[in-house]
Design a protein around this motif. Structure first.
Motif, PDB file in Angstrom:
ATOM      1  N   ASP A   1     -36.207 -41.272  32.177  1.00  0.00           N
ATOM      2  CA  ASP A   1     -35.089 -41.929  31.497  1.00  0.00           C
ATOM      3  C   ASP A   1     -35.416 -43.385  31.183  1.00  0.00           C
ATOM      4  OD1 ASP A   1     -33.490 -39.674  31.513  1.00  0.00           O
ATOM      5  OD2 ASP A   1     -32.654 -40.118  33.472  1.00  0.00           O
TER       6      ASP A   1
ATOM      7  N   SER B   1     -30.961 -32.391  34.120  1.00  0.00           N
ATOM      8  CA  SER B   1     -31.580 -32.793  32.866  1.00  0.00           C
ATOM      9  C   SER B   1     -31.030 -31.973  31.706  1.00  0.00           C
ATOM     10  CB  SER B   1     -33.100 -32.612  32.958  1.00  0.00           C
ATOM     11  OG  SER B   1     -33.710 -32.935  31.739  1.00  0.00           O
TER      12      SER B   1
ATOM     13  N   ARG C   1     -40.795 -36.920  31.078  1.00  0.00           N
ATOM     14  CA  ARG C   1     -39.594 -37.250  30.307  1.00  0.00           C
ATOM     15  C   ARG C   1     -38.696 -38.211  31.083  1.00  0.00           C
ATOM     16  NH1 ARG C   1     -40.784 -36.346  25.171  1.00  0.00           N
ATOM     17  NH2 ARG C   1     -41.691 -34.273  24.879  1.00  0.00           N
TER      18      ARG C   1
ATOM     19  N   SER D   1     -42.511 -43.072  21.745  1.00  0.00           N
ATOM     20  CA  SER D   1     -41.907 -41.932  22.438  1.00  0.00           C
ATOM     21  C   SER D   1     -40.415 -42.151  22.687  1.00  0.00           C
ATOM     22  CB  SER D   1     -42.615 -41.692  23.778  1.00  0.00           C
ATOM     23  OG  SER D   1     -42.391 -42.780  24.665  1.00  0.00           O
TER      24      SER D   1
ATOM     25  N   SER E   1     -44.732 -37.351  28.286  1.00  0.00           N
ATOM     26  CA  SER E   1     -44.561 -35.964  27.850  1.00  0.00           C
ATOM     27  C   SER E   1     -44.304 -35.042  29.033  1.00  0.00           C
ATOM     28  CB  SER E   1     -45.803 -35.510  27.082  1.00  0.00           C
ATOM     29  OG  SER E   1     -45.693 -34.155  26.697  1.00  0.00           O
TER      30      SER E   1
ATOM     31  N   SER F   1     -33.463 -36.820  32.705  1.00  0.00           N
ATOM     32  CA  SER F   1     -34.328 -36.301  33.766  1.00  0.00           C
ATOM     33  C   SER F   1     -33.971 -36.882  35.121  1.00  0.00           C
ATOM     34  CB  SER F   1     -35.787 -36.646  33.455  1.00  0.00           C
ATOM     35  OG  SER F   1     -35.979 -38.055  33.521  1.00  0.00           O
TER      36      SER F   1
ATOM     37  N   THR G   1     -38.989 -44.175  24.703  1.00  0.00           N
ATOM     38  CA  THR G   1     -38.711 -44.305  26.138  1.00  0.00           C
ATOM     39  C   THR G   1     -38.275 -45.730  26.438  1.00  0.00           C
ATOM     40  OG1 THR G   1     -40.431 -42.664  26.641  1.00  0.00           O
ATOM     41  CG2 THR G   1     -39.650 -44.055  28.461  1.00  0.00           C
TER      42      THR G   1
END
Length: 359
Positions: free
Chosen positions: A125, A60, A123, A146, A120, A66, A148
């Motif tokens: 991908d 990461s 994390r 976020s 949070s 991550s 994401t």
């Protein structure tokens, strides 16, 4: 150069023994292009010899990733969830990623906060969202804020710029209904799925389309509201089969409910398919194990999950090209599987020969 006795090998050890840079080792492990095949094979040979296993935390930090993919689900059908997890897990494993599976209640008041805490902490991908979470505005907003990435499985509608993967539920339901009609059934009952899942409406639409196309009226009294569970299949069957003039066929919009219909019919002393034909949807493992085995639609659940994970992994590659709108929305093929739970009504010949193959 070798690692210290008793200590785990590091990427530095792999690079030194393979005679390449640390960056090259990283590119091989991340399956990135631009590495000669001979070099790639040499690195992998050293990795295997040293039994090197990269730490997720180190990977990461090195690549701002991550190597975790999240899977969010809320679905009463165990078979559906199992299929999704299987497909997603295998694809993650092939690519060196790990899958994190979380169940969220779609009606939870703080579902957006739950998603925020999850993102949070992990994390990830990217996230794969199954129905009905893929249509939950709070979930989508939390992921968007976020930053994401996410892929929607069987969403209610395609959203421009938002990756999705699905199958054609409408056409598949039309095929099932056409099969029943071709066998000679006209009084066909339908059990709907959960109201919070878009597939429910699409499957009913396919049923209605086929009935209308053949000039057959849909009797409201032969339409029962279920929720994709075995229990509502049993309840629906008792309601539908208690009528003075019973349906000759029941099309349940998933296999769990179809199995409930089968159980209820047998308790009532009805022979399947002689007295009642039954069709389902999904081709769950149980569909081929019960007697008689169920006619159903093979939904490519595991392949849909694999595709969703592949779309997320592909977007993270350093050489990834900007996707086209067409490539963002994948529609996978299904298969109509005809088994012994359907046949012509005992008092009526089939209209036309069925086209689907029997298994």
């Amino acid at each position: 150069m070798a690692s210290r006795a008793g200590s785990a090998p590091t990427i530095v050890d792999v690079a030194a023994q393979a005679g390449v840079s640390i960056k090259t080792v990283s590119r091989v492990l991340n399956q990135e292009p631009g590495v000669q095949e001979a070099t790639r094979e040499q690195v992998l040979k050293v990795v295997a010899a040293l039994k090197y296993r990269p730490k997720l935390s180190a990977r990461s930090l090195a690549g701002a990733r991550s190597f975790l993919i999240g899977l969010l689900y809320y679905d009463p059908s165990a078979a559906f969830v199992a299929g999704v997890q299987k497909g997603a897990t295998l694809r993650c494993r092939e690519a060196g990623y790990h899958l994190v599976v979380e169940s969220l209640h779609n009606d939870a008041a703080d579902i957006d906060q739950q998603v925020e805490r999850m993102v949070s902490a992990l994390r990830p991908d990217g996230m794969v969202l199954t129905p009905p979470l893929c249509d939950n505005p709070k979930v989508l907003k939390a992921l968007r804020e976020s930053q994401t990435p996410c892929v929607l499985m069987s969403p209610g509608r395609q959203v421009k710029g938002q990756p999705s993967v699905c199958m054609d539920d409408v056409h598949a339901a039309e095929e099932v209904t056409n099969l029943l009609i071709s066998l000679g059934h006209e009084r066909i009952a339908f059990i709907k799925g959960a109201t919070d899942q878009a597939a429910s409406a699409r499957r009913y639409q396919g049923f209605d389309n086929a009935m209308r196309a053949h000039g057959l009226a849909v009797d409201p009294e032969l339409v029962h509201q279920g929720d994709f569970t075995f229990k509502t299949g049993v309840e629906g069957a008792h309601q539908l089969l208690s009528r003075r003039v019973r349906p000759t066929a029941v099309f349940a919009s998933n296999d769990d409910m179809a199995l409930g219909v089968l159980a209820a019919a047998q308790r009532l002393g009805l022979a399947v398919p002689a007295d009642l034909s039954i069709a389902g949807f999904d081709d769950s493992p149980a569909a081929g194990l019960v007697w008689p085995p169920l006619t159903t639609v093979r939904q490519p659940v595991d392949q849909m999950a694999r595709t969703a994970v592949e779309m997320l992994i592909g977007a993270n590659r350093s050489d990834a090209e900007p996707p086209t709108e067409a490539s963002l929305h994948r529609v996978l093929p299904y298969e109509l599987v005809v088994r012994d739970s359907t046949s012509a009504p005992f008092d009526r010949p089939a209209r036309v020969a069925g086209k689907a193959r029997k298994r």
